[in-house]
Design a protein around this motif. Structure first.
Motif, short mmCIF file in Angstrom:
data_model
loop_
_atom_site.label_atom_id
_atom_site.label_comp_id
_atom_site.label_asym_id
_atom_site.label_seq_id
_atom_site.Cartn_x
_atom_site.Cartn_y
_atom_site.Cartn_z
N PRO A 30 -0.48 -9.35 -10.77
CA PRO A 30 0.18 -9.24 -12.31
C PRO A 30 0.12 -7.82 -13.00
N GLU A 31 1.03 -7.36 -13.52
CA GLU A 31 0.85 -5.90 -14.38
C GLU A 31 0.15 -6.28 -15.50
N ARG A 89 0.35 -6.27 -1.56
CA ARG A 89 -0.84 -6.91 -2.49
C ARG A 89 -0.27 -6.88 -4.07
N ASP A 148 2.11 -4.70 3.52
CA ASP A 148 1.01 -5.49 2.59
C ASP A 148 1.23 -4.95 1.14
N GLY A 199 1.54 -3.77 9.78
CA GLY A 199 0.74 -3.96 8.82
C GLY A 199 1.01 -3.13 7.24
N ALA A 200 1.93 -2.20 7.47
CA ALA A 200 2.37 -1.42 6.31
C ALA A 200 2.91 -2.19 5.16
N PHE A 218 1.91 3.36 -0.89
CA PHE A 218 1.97 4.81 -0.99
C PHE A 218 3.18 5.49 -0.57
N TYR A 219 3.91 6.35 -1.50
CA TYR A 219 5.01 7.09 -1.15
C TYR A 219 5.27 8.25 -2.18
#
Lengths: 95, 478
Positions: free
Chosen positions: B271-272, B268, B266, B263-264, B82-83
């Protein structure tokens, strides 16, 4: 398969979800059930099978490098919670 | 040196296609904020990305130029975080099956080549731009979705100088391919660095820091030099380094640790699902390979071989593709076997003129034949002096006139014929009897003094070489 509260808290943080203690309890149990269900797949021997990243037998879907019209600015910002001039406005976040 | 620096560089490169990676929005730089966006690059639900054919072709071209192995099967993955500059909350990137792997780039330092491994070249997309104000941030998504390549080097770089040379060589090589303008100021080329120290000769790696926010090649070099100094001090004082990300502050000339949340990182990856994979066949790779021109390293080696140039000269001449083309036209036309004067004129006066006009040597409006005419007038026919030659060159750039025209108009031609020079020489000898006696009694310096007098009397137009010859002859015969 058990899943501890810390893991659920981490996952919640990554998804930017705030959980109350009661919800945390409930979701931990639910996640455990979900993982246990998925875990049934591990009875299959997949040692010789390449990982599947796409289920449809299509590849190389491409378009030509030709410009198309972008959205008019009114439409772009129509649903923005906050705007200033041509910009979207968000709370200040500096990483 | 007690410690050895181990450095790896991660370069992000904009590809200069007309449209973005996954939609038809324009990639033009410098337009009104949010004027180049659509439902796809804004990440609206229900929109579907379709990849740009030209981006894939360019990416393969870069991978091949960097000697990478292009993978037959490659796919996109989502990198989740998230940004506010990332409207989809994931960046489309590549994770476990990148476009290409295991390449290399040869860099030249002090006459020696060193091979720097390239771990991978993969495809991804750029994020938007944030403008921070007092308590809000303004978001411009024009840059969102612009095609990017990530070029990751192996930790084969051992000094800030090598890092600089790697970047310069990479930039030059990519510019030859015409797929990116590689302009760090415009953000079309960006570089992060990983650096750790270890005792010289040690096998295991030390604790590394990641450096960000360098906005020039010199910034990268300075940041690395600073970091070597900082890490050396920590290690020497018995301290322990922590693995962190540090930002380069160009003003303060130091790196500052970034606050990072635990932990920021991560991401995850998965596959798109919106983008099917690519299967890149050998014939496609071969077809693109054919479009790769002679690259700087090969061109440099050929210039050394074909034109007898030094490594230094050849390297300077091939730095840009256009410049190399121009230089070769000049080298070919110059009628002497020794091509060194051509290199000198291009690397010296011509490059200086281009520098002061912020353009390339090939863009000064001077044709190779005109430059060669000038060089021959100075170096071979000795019609004008080297100094006047530089004046003529500047005038050629300003007026587009030929060297010969300018020389005639300004009557700059040197006097080389012995007839007109001899009368001046006689005059000087009559007026400087003491120097003549000095020369005859063995003072060699006296000759230069007498030549200088002739130069002065001719207002600098006499050909000094000819004057010297004539003067010596005259003195020794008398």
């Amino acid at each position: 398969m058990s899943i501890d509260k810390k893991t659920v808290e981490d996952v919640a943080h990554l998804a930017r979800i705030e959980l109350e203690a009661k919800e945390l309890e409930k979701l931990s149990k639910q996640l455990e059930h979900i993982l246990a269900f998925i875990d049934k797949l591990s009875v299959l021997d997949t040692g010789n099978i390449a990982p599947t990243s796409h289920i449809l037998p299509i590849s190389n879907v491409l378009r030509k490098d030709e410009p198309r019209k972008s959205l008019p600015i009114e439409k772009t910002l129509m649903n923005a919670p906050d705007k200033q001039g041509n910009f979207f406005v968000v709370p200040k976040v500096i990483e | 040196m007690k410690y050895e620096a181990v450095i790896g560089l991660e370069v992000h490169l904009h590809l200069n296609t007309k449209t973005k990676a996954f939609c038809g929005c324009s990639t033009e730089f410098g337009n009104a904020p949010n004027s180049q966006v659509c439902p796809v690059c804004l990440g609206f639900p229900g929109s579907l990305p379709v990849y740009n054919q030209t981006v894939l072709d360019y990416a393969i071209k870069v991978a091949l130029a960097l000697n990478c192995k292009v993978q037959e099967y490659t796919k996109f993955d989502r990198k989740n975080y998230f940004y506010p500059d990332l409207p989809k909350n994931y960046q489309v990137s590549q994770y476990d099956l990148p476009l290409s792997i295991r390449g290399f780039l040869d860099i030249e330092l002090g006459g020696k080549f060193k091979r720097i491994g390239i771990t991978r070249v993969h495809m991804e997309e750029d994020a938007g731009k944030l403008i921070h104000q007092e308590d809000i941030s303004l978001v411009d998504f024009n840059r969102t979705g612009i095609p990017l390549l990530e070029i990751v080097s192996e930790p084969d770089i051992n000094s800030p100088e090598e890092a600089y040379e790697y970047l310069a060589t990479l930039k030059s090589t990519i510019q030859y391919l015409d797929v990116s303008d590689c302009d760090m100021e415009k953000g079309s080329l960006r570089c992060d660095a990983n650096i750790s120290l270890r005792l010289a000769g040690a096998k295991t790696l030390g604790v590394k820091t990641e450096l960000k926010n360098m906005n020039s090649f010199k910034g990268v070099k300075d940041a690395l030099s600073y970091e070597i100094k900082r890490q050396t001090e920590v290690l020497d004082s018995g301290g322990k380094l922590t693995q962190d990300t540090r930002l380069w502050d160009a003003k303060a000339q130091e790196t500052v640790a970034m606050r990072t949340k635990e932990g920021a990182k991560d991401y995850r990856y998965f596959p798109e699902p919106d983008l099917p994979p690519f299967i890149i066949k050998e014939d496609k790779v071969a077809e693109i390979k054919k479009t790769i021109p002679e690259l700087p390293k090969e061109k440099m080696q050929r210039f050394i071989k074909d034109y007898g140039l030094s490594e230094y000269d050849a390297k300077a001449l091939v730095a840009s593709k256009k410049g190399a083309l121009f230089a070769e036209e000049c080298l070919k036309r110059f009628s002497d076997k020794n091509k060194k004067p051509v290199a000198n004129w291009i690397i010296g006066p011509l490059a200086a003129l281009a520098g002061s006009r912020a353009c390339e040597t090939s863009e000064l409006g001077i044709f190779p034949e005109s430059l060669v005419e000038l060089i021959e007038l100075v170096e071979k026919k000795q019609i004008i002096s080297n100094l006047s030659g530089k004046v003529v060159l500047e005038e050629m750039v300003n007026t587009a006139k030929t060297a010969q025209t300018i020389i005639t108009e300004k009557s700059l031609a040197q006097i080389s014929d012995s007839g007109s020079l001899n009368s001046v020489i006689e005059e000087v000898i009559r007026e400087n009897t003491k120097s003549v006696t000095d020369f005859k009694s063995g003072k060699a310096n006296a000759l230069m003094f007498l030549v200088g007098q002739v130069m002065r009397k001719s207002s600098g137009k006499a050909n000094p070489k000819v004057v010297q010859e004539l003067m010596r002859e005259r003195l020794e015969s008398a």
